[in-house]
Scaffold this active site. Structure first.
Site, PDB file in Angstrom:
ATOM      1  N   CYS A  53       0.602  -1.234  -0.107  1.00 29.60           N
ATOM      2  CA  CYS A  53       0.205  -0.045  -0.234  1.00 29.60           C
ATOM      3  C   CYS A  53       0.816   1.389   0.125  1.00 29.60           C
ATOM      4  O   CYS A  53       1.405   1.469   0.710  1.00 29.60           O
ATOM      5  CB  CYS A  53      -1.092  -0.039   1.133  1.00 29.60           C
ATOM      6  SG  CYS A  53      -1.997  -1.121   1.345  1.00 29.60           S
TER       7      CYS A  53
ATOM      8  N   ARG B 171       3.992  -0.491  -4.659  1.00 29.21           N
ATOM      9  CA  ARG B 171       3.467  -0.759  -3.301  1.00 29.21           C
ATOM     10  C   ARG B 171       2.183  -1.673  -3.466  1.00 29.21           C
ATOM     11  O   ARG B 171       1.803  -2.060  -2.198  1.00 29.21           O
ATOM     12  CB  ARG B 171       3.440   0.165  -2.433  1.00 29.21           C
ATOM     13  CG  ARG B 171       4.899   0.898  -2.124  1.00 29.21           C
ATOM     14  CD  ARG B 171       4.976   1.687  -1.229  1.00 29.21           C
ATOM     15  NE  ARG B 171       4.399   1.306   0.350  1.00 29.21           N
ATOM     16  CZ  ARG B 171       5.354   0.997   1.053  1.00 29.21           C
ATOM     17  NH1 ARG B 171       6.692   1.259   1.013  1.00 29.21           N
ATOM     18  NH2 ARG B 171       5.079   0.652   2.433  1.00 29.21           N
TER      19      ARG B 171
ATOM     20  N   TRP C  22      -2.694  -2.798  -1.825  1.00 26.05           N
ATOM     21  CA  TRP C  22      -2.219  -4.208  -1.903  1.00 26.05           C
ATOM     22  C   TRP C  22      -3.125  -4.893  -0.819  1.00 26.05           C
ATOM     23  O   TRP C  22      -3.138  -4.791   0.492  1.00 26.05           O
ATOM     24  CB  TRP C  22      -0.781  -4.503  -1.554  1.00 26.05           C
ATOM     25  CG  TRP C  22      -0.635  -5.946  -1.794  1.00 26.05           C
ATOM     26  CD1 TRP C  22      -0.189  -6.552  -2.824  1.00 26.05           C
ATOM     27  CD2 TRP C  22      -0.181  -6.797  -0.610  1.00 26.05           C
ATOM     28  NE1 TRP C  22       0.041  -7.883  -2.394  1.00 26.05           N
ATOM     29  CE2 TRP C  22       0.044  -8.187  -1.145  1.00 26.05           C
ATOM     30  CE3 TRP C  22      -0.453  -6.715   0.669  1.00 26.05           C
ATOM     31  CZ2 TRP C  22       0.265  -9.342  -0.351  1.00 26.05           C
ATOM     32  CZ3 TRP C  22      -0.093  -7.978   1.546  1.00 26.05           C
ATOM     33  CH2 TRP C  22       0.497  -9.217   0.810  1.00 26.05           C
TER      34      TRP C  22
ATOM     35  N   ASN D 168      -1.882   2.603   5.628  1.00 22.76           N
ATOM     36  CA  ASN D 168      -1.161   1.702   5.052  1.00 22.76           C
ATOM     37  C   ASN D 168      -0.516   0.778   6.532  1.00 22.76           C
ATOM     38  O   ASN D 168      -0.283   1.444   7.232  1.00 22.76           O
ATOM     39  CB  ASN D 168       0.265   2.141   4.540  1.00 22.76           C
ATOM     40  CG  ASN D 168       1.262   0.876   4.189  1.00 22.76           C
ATOM     41  OD1 ASN D 168       0.715  -0.088   4.068  1.00 22.76           O
ATOM     42  ND2 ASN D 168       2.398   1.305   4.421  1.00 22.76           N
ATOM     43  N   GLY D 169      -0.981  -0.613   6.655  1.00 26.96           N
ATOM     44  CA  GLY D 169      -0.582  -1.391   7.773  1.00 26.96           C
ATOM     45  C   GLY D 169      -1.834  -2.255   8.083  1.00 26.96           C
ATOM     46  O   GLY D 169      -2.555  -2.371   7.128  1.00 26.96           O
TER      47      GLY D 169
ATOM     48  N   GLU E 116      17.066 -19.042  -5.621  1.00 27.33           N
ATOM     49  CA  GLU E 116      16.592 -17.627  -6.041  1.00 27.33           C
ATOM     50  C   GLU E 116      15.993 -17.736  -7.374  1.00 27.33           C
ATOM     51  O   GLU E 116      15.244 -17.188  -7.999  1.00 27.33           O
ATOM     52  CB  GLU E 116      17.812 -16.761  -5.977  1.00 27.33           C
ATOM     53  CG  GLU E 116      17.604 -15.330  -6.672  1.00 27.33           C
ATOM     54  CD  GLU E 116      16.562 -14.661  -6.402  1.00 27.33           C
ATOM     55  OE1 GLU E 116      15.936 -14.924  -5.376  1.00 27.33           O
ATOM     56  OE2 GLU E 116      16.065 -13.593  -6.856  1.00 27.33           O
TER      57      GLU E 116
ATOM     58  N   LYS F 104      12.284 -16.493  -8.617  1.00 26.37           N
ATOM     59  CA  LYS F 104      12.110 -15.402  -9.542  1.00 26.37           C
ATOM     60  C   LYS F 104      11.338 -15.784 -10.637  1.00 26.37           C
ATOM     61  O   LYS F 104      10.391 -15.195 -11.220  1.00 26.37           O
ATOM     62  CB  LYS F 104      13.410 -14.870  -9.974  1.00 26.37           C
ATOM     63  CG  LYS F 104      13.494 -13.512 -10.538  1.00 26.37           C
ATOM     64  CD  LYS F 104      13.957 -12.334  -9.615  1.00 26.37           C
ATOM     65  CE  LYS F 104      13.550 -12.630  -8.144  1.00 26.37           C
ATOM     66  NZ  LYS F 104      14.158 -11.711  -7.183  1.00 26.37           N
TER      67      LYS F 104
ATOM     68  N   GLU G 282       7.573 -16.037  -9.428  1.00 29.14           N
ATOM     69  CA  GLU G 282       7.062 -14.839  -9.250  1.00 29.14           C
ATOM     70  C   GLU G 282       6.659 -13.950 -10.467  1.00 29.14           C
ATOM     71  O   GLU G 282       5.625 -13.334 -10.433  1.00 29.14           O
ATOM     72  CB  GLU G 282       8.141 -13.971  -8.540  1.00 29.14           C
ATOM     73  CG  GLU G 282       7.687 -12.668  -8.008  1.00 29.14           C
ATOM     74  CD  GLU G 282       8.735 -11.946  -7.349  1.00 29.14           C
ATOM     75  OE1 GLU G 282      10.022 -12.376  -7.432  1.00 29.14           O
ATOM     76  OE2 GLU G 282       8.513 -11.065  -6.655  1.00 29.14           O
TER      77      GLU G 282
ATOM     78  N   HIS H 247      16.070 -38.089  -4.401  1.00 28.77           N
ATOM     79  CA  HIS H 247      15.345 -38.667  -3.329  1.00 28.77           C
ATOM     80  C   HIS H 247      13.883 -38.032  -3.452  1.00 28.77           C
ATOM     81  O   HIS H 247      13.051 -37.891  -2.194  1.00 28.77           O
ATOM     82  CB  HIS H 247      16.084 -37.757  -1.981  1.00 28.77           C
ATOM     83  CG  HIS H 247      17.370 -38.694  -1.816  1.00 28.77           C
ATOM     84  ND1 HIS H 247      17.581 -39.889  -1.452  1.00 28.77           N
ATOM     85  CD2 HIS H 247      18.458 -37.856  -1.968  1.00 28.77           C
ATOM     86  CE1 HIS H 247      18.900 -40.085  -1.308  1.00 28.77           C
ATOM     87  NE2 HIS H 247      19.543 -38.636  -1.859  1.00 28.77           N
TER      88      HIS H 247
ATOM     89  N   LYS I 252       5.804  -4.653  -3.284  1.00 24.45           N
ATOM     90  CA  LYS I 252       7.153  -4.855  -3.009  1.00 24.45           C
ATOM     91  C   LYS I 252       7.630  -4.682  -1.426  1.00 24.45           C
ATOM     92  O   LYS I 252       8.335  -5.685  -1.415  1.00 24.45           O
ATOM     93  CB  LYS I 252       7.905  -3.708  -3.787  1.00 24.45           C
ATOM     94  CG  LYS I 252       9.198  -3.852  -3.724  1.00 24.45           C
ATOM     95  CD  LYS I 252       9.994  -2.962  -5.118  1.00 24.45           C
ATOM     96  CE  LYS I 252      11.604  -3.252  -4.911  1.00 24.45           C
ATOM     97  NZ  LYS I 252      12.055  -4.568  -5.412  1.00 24.45           N
TER      98      LYS I 252
HETATM   99  C1  F6R Z   1      11.374 -11.570  -4.766  1.00 25.40           C
HETATM  100  C2  F6R Z   1      11.422 -10.442  -3.701  1.00 25.40           C
HETATM  101  C3  F6R Z   1      10.738 -10.799  -2.411  1.00 25.40           C
HETATM  102  C4  F6R Z   1      11.487  -9.894  -1.271  1.00 25.40           C
HETATM  103  C5  F6R Z   1      11.140 -10.029   0.167  1.00 25.40           C
HETATM  104  C6  F6R Z   1      12.038  -9.384   0.820  1.00 25.40           C
HETATM  105  O1  F6R Z   1      11.755 -10.938  -5.999  1.00 25.40           O
HETATM  106  O2  F6R Z   1      11.601  -9.319  -4.121  1.00 25.40           O
HETATM  107  O3  F6R Z   1      10.915 -12.134  -2.231  1.00 25.40           O
HETATM  108  O4  F6R Z   1      13.005 -10.141  -1.343  1.00 25.40           O
HETATM  109  O5  F6R Z   1       9.848  -9.785  -0.160  1.00 25.40           O
HETATM  110  O6  F6R Z   1      11.866  -7.805   0.933  1.00 25.40           O
HETATM  111  P1  F6R Z   1      12.886  -6.618   1.410  1.00 25.40           P
HETATM  112  O7  F6R Z   1      14.163  -7.400   0.875  1.00 25.40           O
HETATM  113  O8  F6R Z   1      12.356  -5.570   1.003  1.00 25.40           O
HETATM  114  O9  F6R Z   1      12.788  -7.180   2.831  1.00 25.40           O
END
Ligand code: F6R
Length: 592
Positions: free
Chosen positions: A2, A29, A74, A98-99, A464, A468, A471, A487, A587
């Protein structure tokens, strides 16, 4: 999670348009719904819509007034819809939040029994109702009385018919006040909204309040005592927030990986001595973070143990807090977070401090909650990252972890290790500019599932890679240790799946190559991402090969990560998905 923004300008200025433009810069956000409330000091008008901020554009002409607050959502409580969009209104009062208000159900029940009606399914609407009931001509008191009843986290902005100010309050969710160069004052969840509007800002502290008018900003502490605002530079500039000719922010930010590493290395010298001090008497390190930051931690563990010989564990922050971690004053907790606002990571840091540990933050956000709490902050100088999926900030985090390990290791090996990292920007540049990953991206785009695997550092990168890819492309994927294939996961391998084996360490090449053979034996499609020429030759014609530049094995995670993140990007684009705004995600995850 948000985005919120407010603006107060001189009489007859157009605040709605300014807030609209600010919200556009905060869409990372959340992009489920958006809304703006406006007043000229008399009536309050609201427009809110399900969908992206852009949906508000046709209605802006009808929103006249010099004071506005806005929100891009969000969804947490209640589906994305017009009714659940903020601002929420109660009589002449409008709020954006926001929260999470954890006790909203009790408050709602109580207020309903008093005859109040609710129009949304959100936790936030209770705030508007409570404020309206508490308001008797004094914005500050009404807000203070309102937040006293709330449990949870909030960054709140309120406007009210008959008032020429925005009232704001903050607890555990970020809020900044911007002093405009244009005769206006601002308030926002984060800096990009205020880029090019303000050069200085105040980061509102937990429990504090602000009253913002066009020519004045008053800050109050939790006891409603006026406090002198600490002013700091606002660093976001619009030029850095533009796409710079790229089709997506994800691509632009991948191209900025070399600069992220370079700037993180340059910024590191400023904290070296504080860091050495923090590591004195430390016998154990716990690394924590969420998602991609956690994956950077998996690599950091290897650096700390190999270079500095310090036993290191890695735990996701959301788990860490509930495992009764054994922490004392000889423990150092490394908390990694791009935003510095991720609720689980911030709470893990808070818990560690309460148990006597030192906390070193590794973050891209100099004024974040995590920075405020930490004993020392190691800056990740990646610059603003707009794409929801982390790329350059992750590579910057690995660079910071490498430097931390190199700083506290034995002097005899230090020079060599530190010298090595200077090759990384050029290596990453070569990968991002020259890598031929199109065939593999097509294979992934058509597959039913993609399995990434590797050993040691390649395993961390496989985790990772998988995150990615799922996502941004929505293809089911898993990242696991190559030795684990037989396994269980082997049962999933067939012609419709793609297995990507990462082999960057020559010493482990033979063992990891077994995994490729096993996939091929089960008629799975296989790809190898490798820096080892012999491996590439061995699988030529049998598996898709992506050859990376040869480099030291401890630097390989930088280039292998860039390769797999680029693969995720290309696959998303082939599947016509917008990698910058993955569905259901935002984000900064500022709720637990
Ligand atoms: C994936 C991604 C998320 C963040 C996670 C932590 O591409 O961006 O998995 O890494 O939400 O976010 P931060 O680093 O802001 O604590």
């Amino acid at each position: 999670m948000c985005g919120i923004m407010g603006c107060v300008g001189p009489a007859s200025s157009d605040a709605a348009n300014t807030v609209y433009k600010g919200l556009k810069k905060l869409e990372y956000r959340g992009y489920d719904s958006a809304g703006i409330a406006v007043t000229d000091g008399n009536a309050v008008n609201v427009v809110k819509k399900k969908g992206a901020v852009e949906k508000l554009l046709p209605s802006l002409a009808g929103l006249n007034g010099n004071i506005a607050i806005g929100h891009t959502r969000w969804a947490t409580h209640g589906k994305p819809s017009d009714a659940n969009a903020h601002p929420h209104r109660s009589g002449g009062v409008c709020i954006v939040h926001n929260g999470i208000i954890e006790n909203y159900a009790e408050l709602r029940e109580e207020l309903s029994s008093l005859g109040e009606t609710f129009y949304s399914e959100t936790d936030s609407e209770v705030v508007a109702v409570l404020f309206r009931r508490n308001y008797r001509g004094d914005l500050l008191r009404a807000l203070a009385e309102t937040v006293k009843l709330l449990k949870g986290s909030y960054a709140l902005m309120v406007i009210c018919a008959g008032e020429q100010k925005i009232a704001a309050a903050k607890y555990k969710s970020p809020l900044i006040i911007g002093y405009g160069d244009d005769g206006k004052n601002y308030c926002a969840s984060d800096e990009p909204a205020l880029a090019d509007k303000c050069k200085i800002m105040t980061v509102l502290g937990d429990g504090c309040f602000a009253l913002i008018s066009a020519d004045n900003v008053e800050i109050y502490d939790g006891g409603l005592r006026p406090v002198t605002a600490k002013k700091v530079p606002l660093t976001a500039v619009s030029a850095e927030l533009s796409l710079n000719g790229c089709s997506h922010y994800m691509l632009k930010e991948l191209r900025e990986v070399p600069v992220s590493v370079k700037n993180t290395v340059s910024a590191f010298s400023g904290v070296e001595s504080k860091l050495k001090e923090a590591f004195k008497n430390v016998s154990r390190v716990i690394i924590t973070g969420c998602g991609t930051a956690y994956h950077a931690g998996l690599i950091g563990k290897r650096y700390l143990e190999r270079f500095a010989g310090i036993p290191t564990e890695v735990q996701t922050a959301g788990e860490f807090r509930y495992t009764e971690p054994l922490i004392n004053e000889n423990t150092l907790v490394l908390a990694i977070s791009q935003s510095g606002e991720t609720a689980d990571t911030v709470e893990a840091a808070r818990l560690s401090l309460a148990k006597g540990a030192k906390v070193v933050a590794v973050t891209n956000s100099a004024y974040s909650e995590l920075t405020r709490l930490a004993t020392v902050t190691v800056p990740v100088a990646a610059g603003p990252e707009i794409c929801v999926a982390a790329t350059k900030s992750y590579t910057g985090q690995i660079a910071a972890l490498y430097l931390i390990a190199a700083t506290i290791c034995d002097e005899s090996v230090k020079t060599n290790i530190l010298g090595n990292i200077n090759c990384v920007p050029e290596l990453c540049k070569q990968v991002i500019e020259n890598i031929n990953i199109n065939t593999l991206a097509h294979m992934c785009a058509k597959s039913r599932g993609v399995y990434f695997m590797g050993r040691d550092l390649d395993y961390a990168v496989a985790r990772e890679a998988s995150l990615k890819l799922k996502e941004v492309s929505y293809i089911p994927s898993e990242g696991y240790a190559a030795g684990e294939l037989k396994h269980g996961t082997l049962a999933l391998i067939d012609r419709k799946t793609v297995s990507v084996v990462l082999i960057t360490d020559k010493e482990l090449a033979e063992k990891s190559a077994n995994a490729v053979e096993q996939v091929l034996a089960r008629k799975g499609k296989a790809a190898v991402i490798t820096c080892v020429k012999e491996v590439a030759e061995n699988f030529e014609g049998r598996a898709e090969i992506v050859l990376l530049p040869k480099c030291d094995k401890f630097l390989a995670p930088f280039i292998a990560s860039s390769a797999v993140q680029y693969l995720a990007y290309r696959t998303a684009v082939l599947r016509r998905k917008n990698p910058d705004k993955p569905r259901n995600l935002a984000k900064s995850v500022t709720v637990e």
